[in-house]
Design a protein around this motif. Structure first.
Motif, mmCIF file in Angstrom:
data_model
loop_
_atom_site.group_PDB
_atom_site.id
_atom_site.type_symbol
_atom_site.label_atom_id
_atom_site.label_comp_id
_atom_site.label_asym_id
_atom_site.label_seq_id
_atom_site.Cartn_x
_atom_site.Cartn_y
_atom_site.Cartn_z
ATOM 1 N N GLN A 192 15.070 7.832 -15.848
ATOM 2 C CA GLN A 192 13.629 7.921 -15.613
ATOM 3 C C GLN A 192 13.267 7.321 -14.266
ATOM 4 O OE1 GLN A 192 11.037 6.774 -18.878
ATOM 5 N NE2 GLN A 192 12.585 7.379 -20.385
ATOM 6 N N GLU A 193 14.087 6.370 -13.762
ATOM 7 C CA GLU A 193 13.812 5.785 -12.451
ATOM 8 C C GLU A 193 13.963 6.829 -11.349
ATOM 9 O OE1 GLU A 193 18.125 5.900 -12.635
ATOM 10 O OE2 GLU A 193 16.570 5.424 -14.095
ATOM 11 N N LEU A 194 14.741 7.886 -11.620
ATOM 12 C CA LEU A 194 14.887 8.998 -10.675
ATOM 13 C C LEU A 194 14.012 10.184 -11.069
ATOM 14 C CD1 LEU A 194 18.767 8.907 -10.174
ATOM 15 C CD2 LEU A 194 17.008 8.010 -8.628
ATOM 16 N N SER A 195 13.104 9.953 -12.019
ATOM 17 C CA SER A 195 12.179 10.996 -12.493
ATOM 18 C C SER A 195 12.919 12.216 -13.022
ATOM 19 C CB SER A 195 11.201 11.404 -11.379
ATOM 20 O OG SER A 195 10.458 10.290 -10.936
ATOM 21 N N MET A 196 14.046 11.980 -13.698
ATOM 22 C CA MET A 196 14.824 13.066 -14.278
ATOM 23 C C MET A 196 14.358 13.430 -15.682
ATOM 24 S SD MET A 196 18.654 11.907 -13.117
ATOM 25 C CE MET A 196 19.429 13.249 -14.024
ATOM 26 N N PRO A 223 22.021 16.216 -16.881
ATOM 27 C CA PRO A 223 23.200 16.877 -16.319
ATOM 28 C C PRO A 223 23.452 16.497 -14.858
ATOM 29 C CG PRO A 223 21.722 18.463 -17.381
ATOM 30 C CD PRO A 223 20.964 17.181 -17.249
ATOM 31 N N ALA A 224 24.724 16.512 -14.487
ATOM 32 C CA ALA A 224 25.100 16.091 -13.144
ATOM 33 C C ALA A 224 24.550 17.015 -12.061
ATOM 34 C CB ALA A 224 26.626 16.017 -13.038
ATOM 35 N N ASP A 225 24.258 18.263 -12.432
ATOM 36 C CA ASP A 225 23.755 19.200 -11.431
ATOM 37 C C ASP A 225 22.227 19.223 -11.356
ATOM 38 O OD1 ASP A 225 23.224 20.410 -13.834
ATOM 39 O OD2 ASP A 225 24.159 22.335 -13.347
ATOM 40 N N THR A 226 21.558 18.223 -11.946
ATOM 41 C CA THR A 226 20.102 18.125 -11.850
ATOM 42 C C THR A 226 19.682 17.945 -10.387
ATOM 43 O OG1 THR A 226 19.939 17.104 -14.032
ATOM 44 C CG2 THR A 226 18.059 16.817 -12.550
ATOM 45 N N PRO A 227 18.798 18.790 -9.868
ATOM 46 C CA PRO A 227 18.372 18.627 -8.477
ATOM 47 C C PRO A 227 17.413 17.451 -8.325
ATOM 48 C CG PRO A 227 17.189 20.446 -9.489
ATOM 49 C CD PRO A 227 18.203 19.989 -10.494
ATOM 50 N N LEU A 228 17.519 16.768 -7.207
ATOM 51 C CA LEU A 228 16.625 15.654 -6.882
ATOM 52 C C LEU A 228 15.930 15.955 -5.557
ATOM 53 C CD1 LEU A 228 18.936 12.590 -7.701
ATOM 54 C CD2 LEU A 228 17.181 13.622 -9.170
ATOM 55 N N GLN A 229 14.644 15.649 -5.498
ATOM 56 C CA GLN A 229 13.854 15.878 -4.287
ATOM 57 C C GLN A 229 13.332 14.528 -3.819
ATOM 58 O OE1 GLN A 229 10.466 18.502 -4.858
ATOM 59 N NE2 GLN A 229 10.648 19.314 -2.800
ATOM 60 N N TYR A 230 13.621 14.165 -2.585
ATOM 61 C CA TYR A 230 13.255 12.842 -2.082
ATOM 62 C C TYR A 230 13.037 12.930 -0.576
ATOM 63 C CZ TYR A 230 17.748 12.482 0.209
ATOM 64 O OH TYR A 230 18.797 12.696 1.064
ATOM 65 N N VAL A 231 12.533 11.828 -0.011
ATOM 66 C CA VAL A 231 12.414 11.729 1.441
ATOM 67 C C VAL A 231 12.875 10.345 1.862
ATOM 68 C CG1 VAL A 231 10.006 10.907 1.404
ATOM 69 C CG2 VAL A 231 10.875 12.109 3.426
ATOM 70 N N HIS A 271 10.966 17.871 -9.254
ATOM 71 C CA HIS A 271 11.864 17.881 -8.099
ATOM 72 C C HIS A 271 11.929 19.245 -7.423
ATOM 73 C CE1 HIS A 271 13.313 13.795 -8.503
ATOM 74 N NE2 HIS A 271 13.524 13.991 -9.793
ATOM 75 N N ASP A 272 10.878 20.041 -7.581
ATOM 76 C CA ASP A 272 10.898 21.355 -6.925
ATOM 77 C C ASP A 272 9.546 21.697 -6.315
ATOM 78 O OD1 ASP A 272 9.486 21.770 -9.227
ATOM 79 O OD2 ASP A 272 10.782 23.351 -10.024
ATOM 80 N N ALA A 273 8.891 20.686 -5.742
ATOM 81 C CA ALA A 273 7.630 20.947 -5.048
ATOM 82 C C ALA A 273 7.867 21.851 -3.841
ATOM 83 C CB ALA A 273 6.998 19.634 -4.591
ATOM 84 N N ASP A 274 6.887 22.671 -3.531
ATOM 85 C CA ASP A 274 6.927 23.513 -2.343
ATOM 86 C C ASP A 274 6.529 22.654 -1.144
ATOM 87 O OD1 ASP A 274 6.504 25.290 -0.261
ATOM 88 O OD2 ASP A 274 5.472 26.779 -1.494
ATOM 89 N N THR A 275 7.475 22.391 -0.268
ATOM 90 C CA THR A 275 7.223 21.523 0.887
ATOM 91 C C THR A 275 7.154 22.311 2.193
ATOM 92 O OG1 THR A 275 9.602 21.063 0.967
ATOM 93 C CG2 THR A 275 8.210 19.472 -0.171
ATOM 94 N N THR A 276 6.826 23.579 2.086
ATOM 95 C CA THR A 276 6.739 24.421 3.286
ATOM 96 C C THR A 276 5.780 23.823 4.315
ATOM 97 O OG1 THR A 276 7.198 26.414 1.989
ATOM 98 C CG2 THR A 276 6.154 26.718 4.147
ATOM 99 N N ALA A 277 4.634 23.344 3.838
ATOM 100 C CA ALA A 277 3.596 22.878 4.772
ATOM 101 C C ALA A 277 4.056 21.698 5.603
ATOM 102 C CB ALA A 277 2.320 22.527 4.002
ATOM 103 N N VAL A 278 4.687 20.720 4.971
ATOM 104 C CA VAL A 278 5.065 19.521 5.723
ATOM 105 C C VAL A 278 6.213 19.820 6.684
ATOM 106 C CG1 VAL A 278 6.729 18.554 4.063
ATOM 107 C CG2 VAL A 278 5.406 17.025 5.527
ATOM 108 N N PHE A 279 7.126 20.717 6.313
ATOM 109 C CA PHE A 279 8.192 21.073 7.244
ATOM 110 C C PHE A 279 7.651 21.920 8.390
ATOM 111 C CE2 PHE A 279 10.920 19.545 3.876
ATOM 112 C CZ PHE A 279 11.950 18.947 4.580
ATOM 113 N N ARG A 289 0.915 12.646 0.644
ATOM 114 C CA ARG A 289 1.183 12.572 -0.803
ATOM 115 C C ARG A 289 2.689 12.579 -1.037
ATOM 116 N NH1 ARG A 289 -3.761 16.829 -1.452
ATOM 117 N NH2 ARG A 289 -5.423 15.257 -1.456
ATOM 118 N N ALA A 290 3.241 11.385 -1.019
ATOM 119 C CA ALA A 290 4.691 11.221 -1.006
ATOM 120 C C ALA A 290 5.315 11.486 -2.370
ATOM 121 C CB ALA A 290 5.045 9.814 -0.542
ATOM 122 N N GLY A 291 6.521 12.031 -2.322
ATOM 123 C CA GLY A 291 7.346 12.132 -3.505
ATOM 124 C C GLY A 291 8.210 10.883 -3.619
ATOM 125 N N MET A 292 9.427 11.026 -4.119
ATOM 126 C CA MET A 292 10.338 9.891 -4.274
ATOM 127 C C MET A 292 10.815 9.441 -2.896
ATOM 128 S SD MET A 292 13.626 9.504 -6.821
ATOM 129 C CE MET A 292 14.620 10.819 -6.086
#
Length: 332
Positions: A257-261, A183-191, A273-281, A151-154
């Protein structure tokens, strides 16, 4: 490993094929043969996925260790392929999406979040989330615990054809005052697509099953880091002018919106942009630095040119209107 890739010409499929060849896997692809020629060393089968008889004829009596499928249209196509391969493949990897989790998402959601409804027999593809969930159910019907649902993110990196980073790289290359979604400090989560491809293949080889949220760690990079790194790899002298989401929304400019901000009303979407990715890591995903992702994407664009936008992607013409950009810039 003997690998069958259903598709294999664009974005995730192409990255998987290249990763598998580097690993020394024996790679077979099945697609219509119209997008681009097969990679050297690949056994290329030609068939239309929507025609079960065509697929059966192309596959013949072949057997594989693993199948990788990126289909995102009607779920019944995945159902037909999975049923056909159930006794002839050890493992089935289906590239799905975080979109199969019911909206709205909550901060820190993991694999246990509720899922949307799906129908494995559906011929509909207008609802992307429902279609992908139907595809998941189709794979589970035939492969059960032998199915890996990614279940992929960006997804970023070379071969990206959904209207994100390639557009930004080209825009920053031009220089000048460049409107940037703040804002410029918006976190982005991607792979990075290549990190995802490597993980999918290792997981298939080891028989990993179940559903996983597949994206990078939360809060790993910010929008500022993304765009300034993109400037660096292109040699851009652009000036980033940061605009808040509510101003962009008032001017009907969906930049960001293309970056899901943002949501269409300019509000930030919780949980995006703050999913818990513990399992995949914990299951072995490794990620490369942001600079490598952007530099390699830029090198690919320089080598092959801009890709056509995928039907499921975002056409920059719908969110990067130059006149609207100038109106916003004049207010900043």
């Amino acid at each position: 490993m003997k690998l069958l890739v259903l598709g294999g010409t664009h974005h995730v499929g192409r990255a998987v094929v290249e990763s598998a060849l580097r690993r020394g896997d024996e790679v077979t692809t099945l697609n219509r043969g119209v997008s681009r020629p097969p990679a050297p060393g690949v056994r290329a089968l030609i068939a239309d996925r929507t025609d079960p008889a065509s697929v059966a004829g192309a596959l013949g009596d072949g057997e594989w260790d693993a199948v990788l499928d990126t289909w995102y249209w009607a779920p019944r196509v995945v159902r037909d392929s999975a049923r056909l391969l159930a006794g002839r493949a050890r493992h089935y990897v289906y590239v799905s999406t975080r979109g199969v989790y019911s909206w709205p998402w909550s901060p820190g959601d993991d694999e246990s979040a509720p899922l949307v409804e799906g129908d494995l027999a559906s011929a509909e593809s207008s609802d992307y989330a429902a279609a992908k969930r139907g595809g998941e159910l189709a794979v589970l019907e035939s492969f059960g615990e032998r199915a890996l649902l990614a279940r992929a993110g960006m997804i970023l990196g070379p071969y990206e054809n959904v209207g994100r980073i390639p557009w930004w790289l080209r825009r920053l290359e031009k220089g000048g005052r460049v409107l940037a979604p703040g804002p410029a400090d918006t976190p982005l989560q991607y792979v990075d697509v290549r990190d995802m491809a490597d993980w999918l293949l290792r997981s298939a080889e080891h028989g990993l099953g179940g559903g996983f949220v597949v994206t990078g760690r939360p809060h790993a990079v910010t929008t500022r880091e993304m765009l300034t790194t993109a400037m660096d790899v292109t040699g851009s002298t652009a000036e980033l002018v940061w605009a808040p989401g509510d101003l962009l929304a008032r001017e009907k400019l969906p930049l960001g919106q293309e970056l899901s901000m943002y949501m269409p009303d300019g509000s930030p979407p919780a949980g995006m942009h703050d999913a818990d990715t513990t399992a995949v890591f914990d299951a072995g995903l490794t990620v490369r630095p942001l600079r490598d992702t952007l530099a390699d994407t830029w090198a690919w664009l320089q080598s092959e040119g801009d890709p056509p936008i995928h039907p499921a992607g975002t056409d920059p013409g719908t969110w990067a209107d130059p006149a609207a950009e100038q109106r916003v810039l004049s207010q900043l």
